[in-house]
Write an enzyme that holds these catalytic residues in place. Sequence first.
Site, PDB file in Angstrom:
ATOM      1  CG  HIS A  51      -0.260   0.215   2.517  1.00 50.04           C
ATOM      2  ND1 HIS A  51      -0.011  -0.810   3.393  1.00 50.04           N
ATOM      3  CD2 HIS A  51       0.240   1.334   3.089  1.00 50.04           C
ATOM      4  CE1 HIS A  51       0.618  -0.334   4.452  1.00 50.04           C
ATOM      5  NE2 HIS A  51       0.789   0.962   4.291  1.00 50.04           N
ATOM      6  CG  HIS A  80     -11.995   0.343 -10.902  1.00 47.11           C
ATOM      7  ND1 HIS A  80     -12.787   1.361 -11.366  1.00 47.11           N
ATOM      8  CD2 HIS A  80     -12.693  -0.262  -9.911  1.00 47.11           C
ATOM      9  CE1 HIS A  80     -13.922   1.371 -10.682  1.00 47.11           C
ATOM     10  NE2 HIS A  80     -13.899   0.404  -9.793  1.00 47.11           N
TER      11      HIS A  80
END
Lengths: 305, 177
Positions: free
Chosen positions: A265, A298
């Site tokens: 992340h 996305h």
Amino acid sequence: MENEEGLQADGESDPKAPIPVSEVDAWENIRDDDIMQQQSAIRAEEAEKVPFIGDKEPLSVLAAEYESGSPILLKKIKVLGEKYGSIRRTRGDGNCFFRGFMFSYLEHILESQDQAEVDRVTTNVEKCRETLQALGYADFTFEDFFALFLEQLESVVQGKETSISHDELVIRSRDQSISDYIVMFFRFVTSGEIKRRSEFFEPFILGMTNATATVEQFCKSSVEPMGEESDHVHITALSDALGVPIRVVYLDRSTYDIDHVIVNHHDFIPSAGHLPSAGGGSSETTKPIVTLLYRPGHYDILYLK
Amino acid sequence: MTTVNNGYQDNNNNPAVAATKQPLPPAKSVDTQSVLKRLQSELMALMMSGDGGISAFPEEDNIFCWKGTINGSKDTVFEGTEYKLSLSFPTDYPFKPPKVKFETGCFHPNVDVYGNICLDILQDKWSSAYDVRTILLSIQSLLGEPNISSPLNTQAAALWSNQEEYRKMVMKLYKAV
């Protein structure tokens, strides 16, 4: 409106059929209007499948999606499930980052009722307004979008006549006239921040586009138009401008060791001056307000367990 | 679908009212109001700006249809010309661009014989950050800096490299406004 146009364009499917080489000149006669109509038809089709903002779903739906797919992704989803419990999908129309951010942020305010955060972000919105004015944008080009965002921000604070429930927030986030306005607000804010700090953003922009694009061109062609997808540059700029920390969790096939997959992340932590006030605000202690799941091309919204 | 049904039912239930009542436009009145406000602001800004070489004004009493003019810039082959354009705004403006066309014939690589203009900001690169003023300024600079690689008028594109001959063609085909 959009849907009607979409259906009509869809009915005339001839232009999409393969064209023999001898008729290549015919491409010249295909007007941009036709292409635009075709694009909006594709989007209308997509729209029927996913609303701008979906319902909150358990993370297991993600695993189901890849059931027969890449084992790496399935392992990553399992790792993801240790920390995150649910997902809320957004429509893949190129505005998904902004729509996801909008919902997630307003939902955070609605649930936390953090008035200090509302005041802080309102101050930053005013700074963004000044930035755009200083950059020479005419007020009328952005003021409606700013007003609508501030109105939504105001409405998630409870205890007023204009306050809205969580259900109402979902409904509003699915209303095109509201959602598109807020997306445009974010696009203005993002563009203003990139231009204001163009010397900072320039190397990133040169790195990701065909090296000839200037910061100005990048903002005009990849930030301000609706439907242009967001990248690191957009996220950094929006996070900095509003002072909202964002976490993006990456779900892709990259891995070093198939037996010990890790889910990467990246935390976008706004530069010091803009940070939420409490707790000293060093980058280790700043908790992201918005968490998004990124799969190539996305963004969806992710929820901690 | 739903709205069509409702309309039908209304007609059945109350024919007296239905006979005089026009079907409501699909756009919300609030939205139309904000488009009107925006276009009025644009008109004000354009009139105050005092940009030389461009102008635009709504047609009679329809603020969704404007007529504009662009003067060819100095030191280009279009110097001394004045072109008329039409701008027609959709009800979802500024989310969608206005349709802009040359009303005066314009010999230019990116303008076709019907006056259609090929300019990215009027198509896929449109954004709400543009307004009538910036559109007209963009078209004005397009005149002197055409995009030769994807021409609508191939003859004009081919001739562009010969500026002297090009100027002759411009003046030959130009009819003063």
